[in-house]
Design a protein around this motif. Sequence first.
Motif, PDB file in Angstrom:
ATOM      1  N   VAL A   1       0.849  -1.182   0.000  1.00 13.67           N
ATOM      2  CA  VAL A   1       0.000   0.000   0.000  1.00 13.67           C
ATOM      3  C   VAL A   1       0.885   1.231   0.000  1.00 13.67           C
ATOM      4  O   VAL A   1       1.795   1.356   0.826  1.00 13.67           O
ATOM      5  CB  VAL A   1      -0.933   0.022   1.234  1.00 13.67           C
ATOM      6  CG1 VAL A   1      -1.774   1.275   1.243  1.00 13.67           C
ATOM      7  CG2 VAL A   1      -1.799  -1.216   1.256  1.00 13.67           C
ATOM      8  N   VAL A   2       0.630   2.144  -0.944  1.00 12.18           N
ATOM      9  CA  VAL A   2       1.419   3.367  -1.069  1.00 12.18           C
ATOM     10  C   VAL A   2       0.489   4.549  -0.901  1.00 12.18           C
ATOM     11  O   VAL A   2      -0.546   4.638  -1.568  1.00 12.18           O
ATOM     12  CB  VAL A   2       2.121   3.426  -2.444  1.00 12.18           C
ATOM     13  CG1 VAL A   2       2.894   4.721  -2.588  1.00 12.18           C
ATOM     14  CG2 VAL A   2       3.022   2.231  -2.626  1.00 12.18           C
ATOM     15  N   PHE A   3       0.839   5.451  -0.009  1.00  9.69           N
ATOM     16  CA  PHE A   3       0.076   6.670   0.186  1.00  9.69           C
ATOM     17  C   PHE A   3       0.798   7.792  -0.534  1.00  9.69           C
ATOM     18  O   PHE A   3       1.988   8.014  -0.323  1.00  9.69           O
ATOM     19  CB  PHE A   3      -0.057   7.007   1.680  1.00  9.69           C
ATOM     20  CG  PHE A   3      -0.886   6.023   2.420  1.00  9.69           C
ATOM     21  CD1 PHE A   3      -2.266   6.135   2.429  1.00  9.69           C
ATOM     22  CD2 PHE A   3      -0.303   4.965   3.094  1.00  9.69           C
ATOM     23  CE1 PHE A   3      -3.041   5.222   3.102  1.00  9.69           C
ATOM     24  CE2 PHE A   3      -1.069   4.058   3.772  1.00  9.69           C
ATOM     25  CZ  PHE A   3      -2.444   4.180   3.777  1.00  9.69           C
ATOM     26  N   LYS A   4       0.060   8.502  -1.394  1.00 14.96           N
ATOM     27  CA  LYS A   4       0.680   9.527  -2.211  1.00 14.96           C
ATOM     28  C   LYS A   4      -0.324  10.645  -2.419  1.00 14.96           C
ATOM     29  O   LYS A   4      -1.513  10.397  -2.638  1.00 14.96           O
ATOM     30  CB  LYS A   4       1.073   8.915  -3.564  1.00 14.96           C
ATOM     31  CG  LYS A   4       1.714   9.860  -4.532  1.00 14.96           C
ATOM     32  CD  LYS A   4       2.081   9.106  -5.803  1.00 14.96           C
ATOM     33  CE  LYS A   4       2.540  10.031  -6.887  1.00 14.96           C
ATOM     34  NZ  LYS A   4       2.818   9.337  -8.135  1.00 14.96           N
ATOM     35  N   SER A   5       0.145  11.862  -2.333  1.00 14.63           N
ATOM     36  CA  SER A   5      -0.721  13.000  -2.580  1.00 14.63           C
ATOM     37  C   SER A   5      -1.061  13.062  -4.062  1.00 14.63           C
ATOM     38  O   SER A   5      -0.187  12.895  -4.919  1.00 14.63           O
ATOM     39  CB  SER A   5      -0.040  14.298  -2.154  1.00 14.63           C
ATOM     40  OG  SER A   5      -0.815  15.407  -2.548  1.00 14.63           O
ATOM     41  N   LEU A   6      -2.329  13.301  -4.384  1.00 15.94           N
ATOM     42  CA  LEU A   6      -2.734  13.414  -5.779  1.00 15.94           C
ATOM     43  C   LEU A   6      -2.514  14.819  -6.318  1.00 15.94           C
ATOM     44  O   LEU A   6      -2.652  15.050  -7.500  1.00 15.94           O
ATOM     45  CB  LEU A   6      -4.207  13.032  -5.922  1.00 15.94           C
ATOM     46  CG  LEU A   6      -4.526  11.582  -5.603  1.00 15.94           C
ATOM     47  CD1 LEU A   6      -6.017  11.336  -5.764  1.00 15.94           C
ATOM     48  CD2 LEU A   6      -3.746  10.638  -6.486  1.00 15.94           C
TER      49      LEU A   6
END
Length: 80
Positions: free
Chosen positions: A4-9
């Motif tokens: 799971v990767v959290f990244k700002s859109l």
Amino acid sequence: MAKVVFKSLKTGRLGKAAARAIGKKRVATPDGKWKTVRTLDVYHLDFDDAMLYAFRSNVAKARRENKRILGVADVVPRKR
């Protein structure tokens, strides 16, 4: 198990490589109108950026149409 990767859109503008990963073709519909069909290359190295580019352009188009029709870009439909 998936990573799971959290990244700002909202990272700013996407690169030109993402835009090149999306093909664009105008096709005629059965009623004689023209539609633009966009295709996304799954095997492109910048697929994730291209998918984000396509998503952002679709949201922008929907907002423009809502603004033209309703006078407001983002509307939450009310239940009657």
